[in-house]
Design a protein around this motif. Sequence first.
Motif, short mmCIF file in Angstrom:
data_model
loop_
_atom_site.label_atom_id
_atom_site.label_comp_id
_atom_site.label_asym_id
_atom_site.label_seq_id
_atom_site.Cartn_x
_atom_site.Cartn_y
_atom_site.Cartn_z
N ILE A 3 10.38 34.35 13.62
CA ILE A 3 10.98 34.82 12.36
C ILE A 3 12.47 35.03 12.57
N ASP A 4 13.27 34.47 11.65
CA ASP A 4 14.72 34.60 11.79
C ASP A 4 15.42 35.03 10.50
N GLY A 5 14.68 35.53 9.52
CA GLY A 5 15.33 36.02 8.32
C GLY A 5 14.36 36.75 7.41
N PHE A 6 14.89 37.72 6.67
CA PHE A 6 14.11 38.45 5.68
C PHE A 6 15.02 38.82 4.53
N TRP A 7 14.54 38.58 3.30
CA TRP A 7 15.28 38.95 2.10
C TRP A 7 14.34 39.56 1.08
N TRP A 8 14.85 40.48 0.31
CA TRP A 8 14.07 41.19 -0.70
C TRP A 8 14.78 41.03 -2.03
N ASN A 9 14.14 40.36 -2.97
CA ASN A 9 14.71 40.13 -4.30
C ASN A 9 13.95 40.99 -5.30
N THR A 10 14.67 41.83 -6.03
CA THR A 10 14.04 42.73 -7.00
C THR A 10 14.59 42.53 -8.41
#
Length: 162
Positions: A56-63
């Motif tokens: 795993i090389d990225g995490f994003w949270w879209n709200t």
Amino acid sequence: MHNRSSERWRRWALVAGIIVVVLSVIIFFQQAMHPYNKLRSQAESIATRSAQVTHIDGFWWNTRDQSYLTVAGQRNHHAVYVIIKQKNGAIHVVRQNAGTTRNQALSATWKQHDPQRVISAALRYQGKRLVWDVAYKTKQGRLGYVSYSFRTGKQVELIKNI
């Protein structure tokens, strides 16, 4: 003699006060980041378990409209995005090379809108279309949102001067 011990006591009190303030700030930020870190950990666990993602090389949270969690990583030697709809846990896996990258969406935002700073950039579904949402702050201090099609990289929506 009395003066020296008074100075030592003041020094120790000052050092103790600084330590208490620093520890309080650290604890405050850890508590503030706890929900984000917990959500990230859960999303990475889902991506690893359900989509067989490794490295795993990225995490994003879209709200924006609904909450989407995106984990970037490797699956079967291919770079993929795992998009998780937070409300119902629906999982979609797309290859990163099937569309534009986050960096391409950011570059387009900088080139076309010249923001003061970018606040966030993450994937979400707009209907059945996967889009990169980029939130930014203008040089006049206003907020803006721009969405780019994941597949084509073309701008599909723009909200300015909020």
